[in-house]
Design a protein around this motif. Structure first.
Motif, PDB file in Angstrom:
ATOM      1  N   GLY A  25       0.813  -1.214   0.000  1.00 49.78           N
ATOM      2  CA  GLY A  25       0.000   0.000   0.000  1.00 49.78           C
ATOM      3  C   GLY A  25       0.841   1.257   0.000  1.00 49.78           C
ATOM      4  O   GLY A  25       0.559   2.210  -0.739  1.00 49.78           O
ATOM      5  N   LEU A  28       2.720   1.520  -3.564  1.00 50.98           N
ATOM      6  CA  LEU A  28       1.816   1.792  -4.682  1.00 50.98           C
ATOM      7  C   LEU A  28       1.218   3.190  -4.620  1.00 50.98           C
ATOM      8  O   LEU A  28       1.125   3.875  -5.641  1.00 50.98           O
ATOM      9  CB  LEU A  28       0.710   0.742  -4.740  1.00 50.98           C
ATOM     10  N   THR A  29       0.805   3.633  -3.435  1.00 48.29           N
ATOM     11  CA  THR A  29       0.224   4.976  -3.357  1.00 48.29           C
ATOM     12  C   THR A  29       1.286   6.056  -3.586  1.00 48.29           C
ATOM     13  O   THR A  29       0.994   7.078  -4.200  1.00 48.29           O
ATOM     14  CB  THR A  29      -0.486   5.201  -2.005  1.00 48.29           C
ATOM     15  N   ASN A  30       2.512   5.833  -3.120  1.00 41.07           N
ATOM     16  CA  ASN A  30       3.574   6.815  -3.380  1.00 41.07           C
ATOM     17  C   ASN A  30       3.930   6.872  -4.861  1.00 41.07           C
ATOM     18  O   ASN A  30       4.163   7.958  -5.403  1.00 41.07           O
ATOM     19  CB  ASN A  30       4.808   6.513  -2.536  1.00 41.07           C
ATOM     20  N   PHE A  32       1.901   6.164  -7.273  1.00 45.84           N
ATOM     21  CA  PHE A  32       0.756   6.825  -7.907  1.00 45.84           C
ATOM     22  C   PHE A  32       0.880   8.343  -7.791  1.00 45.84           C
ATOM     23  O   PHE A  32       0.650   9.069  -8.760  1.00 45.84           O
ATOM     24  CB  PHE A  32      -0.553   6.343  -7.277  1.00 45.84           C
ATOM     25  N   GLN A  33       1.264   8.834  -6.618  1.00 43.80           N
ATOM     26  CA  GLN A  33       1.450  10.277  -6.435  1.00 43.80           C
ATOM     27  C   GLN A  33       2.563  10.805  -7.337  1.00 43.80           C
ATOM     28  O   GLN A  33       2.434  11.879  -7.937  1.00 43.80           O
ATOM     29  CB  GLN A  33       1.774  10.590  -4.977  1.00 43.80           C
ATOM     30  N   TYR A  36       1.308  10.962 -10.944  1.00 47.43           N
ATOM     31  CA  TYR A  36       0.432  12.114 -11.117  1.00 47.43           C
ATOM     32  C   TYR A  36       1.247  13.405 -11.244  1.00 47.43           C
ATOM     33  O   TYR A  36       1.013  14.209 -12.141  1.00 47.43           O
ATOM     34  CB  TYR A  36      -0.543  12.227  -9.945  1.00 47.43           C
ATOM     35  N   GLY A  58      -3.336   4.245 -11.331  1.00 45.00           N
ATOM     36  CA  GLY A  58      -4.492   4.397 -10.441  1.00 45.00           C
ATOM     37  C   GLY A  58      -5.355   3.148 -10.396  1.00 45.00           C
ATOM     38  O   GLY A  58      -5.871   2.771  -9.338  1.00 45.00           O
ATOM     39  N   VAL A  61      -3.512   0.392  -8.183  1.00 46.20           N
ATOM     40  CA  VAL A  61      -3.445   0.513  -6.718  1.00 46.20           C
ATOM     41  C   VAL A  61      -4.493  -0.372  -6.037  1.00 46.20           C
ATOM     42  O   VAL A  61      -4.134  -1.263  -5.267  1.00 46.20           O
ATOM     43  CB  VAL A  61      -3.537   1.991  -6.262  1.00 46.20           C
ATOM     44  N   PRO A  62      -5.796  -0.193  -6.296  1.00 41.74           N
ATOM     45  CA  PRO A  62      -6.762  -1.041  -5.581  1.00 41.74           C
ATOM     46  C   PRO A  62      -6.726  -2.509  -6.019  1.00 41.74           C
ATOM     47  O   PRO A  62      -6.946  -3.400  -5.200  1.00 41.74           O
ATOM     48  CB  PRO A  62      -8.114  -0.410  -5.894  1.00 41.74           C
TER      49      PRO A  62
END
Length: 152
Positions: A25, A28-30, A32-33, A36, A58, A61-62
């Motif tokens: 988590g 992947l979220t980092n 994604f940021q 972006y 995006g 991630v989920p």
């Protein structure tokens, strides 16, 4: 050396299930940021050319986190256990309908993540330009385009 599933202490299994969810988590979220922000500051073209990699990452991630999250819910939180087990019969590989679905979802997330990262860093353009340079078929435009995309 093989270790049977029943020889691994339950607390150790739960620790590594939780660590997998946490680390996946976080990474992947980092990423994604970062995707972006890179698209925002350095990509141009049509909407899809600019934001396509962000959509791919995006989506990843989920779908990539769904399986570790389900494992934590089922095996640590005992949600629906034992009816919602993801593997049974001593298997280390998902062999129930829920487990197989989660595994396929994770695979799709991994593929989507790979496509998004390759696009955001323009790896395909850089490889094409380097290949043309090595083979002696590079044009000045190809080399210039690959070099301007090297700000990753």
């Amino acid at each position: 050396m093989q270790v049977a599933w029943d020889q691994v202490p339950k607390a150790l299994s739960e620790l590594f299930y939780a660590l997998e969810l946490f680390i996946s988590g976080m990474l992947l979220t980092n990423i994604f940021q970062w995707t972006y922000s890179k698209a925002l500051r350095s990509r141009s073209g049509t909407h899809w050319e600019k934001w396509g990699p962000v959509y791919y990452v995006g989506f990843a991630v989920p779908t990539s986190i769904a399986m570790p999250f389900a494992v934590v819910l089922v095996y640590i939180g005992d949600v629906g256990y034992p009816g919602s087990k993801m593997w049974e019969g001593g298997s280390w590989f998902p062999n129930t309908p829920l487990g197989i679905f989660m595994y396929v979802l994770r695979f799709l997330g991994t593929i989507s993540f790979m496509i998004g990262v390759i696009q955001i860093v323009d790896l395909h353009t850089k490889i094409r330009a380097k290949w043309a340079e090595i083979r002696g078929t590079a044009t000045k435009t190809t080399l210039t385009q690959a070099n301007t995309n090297c700000d990753t």
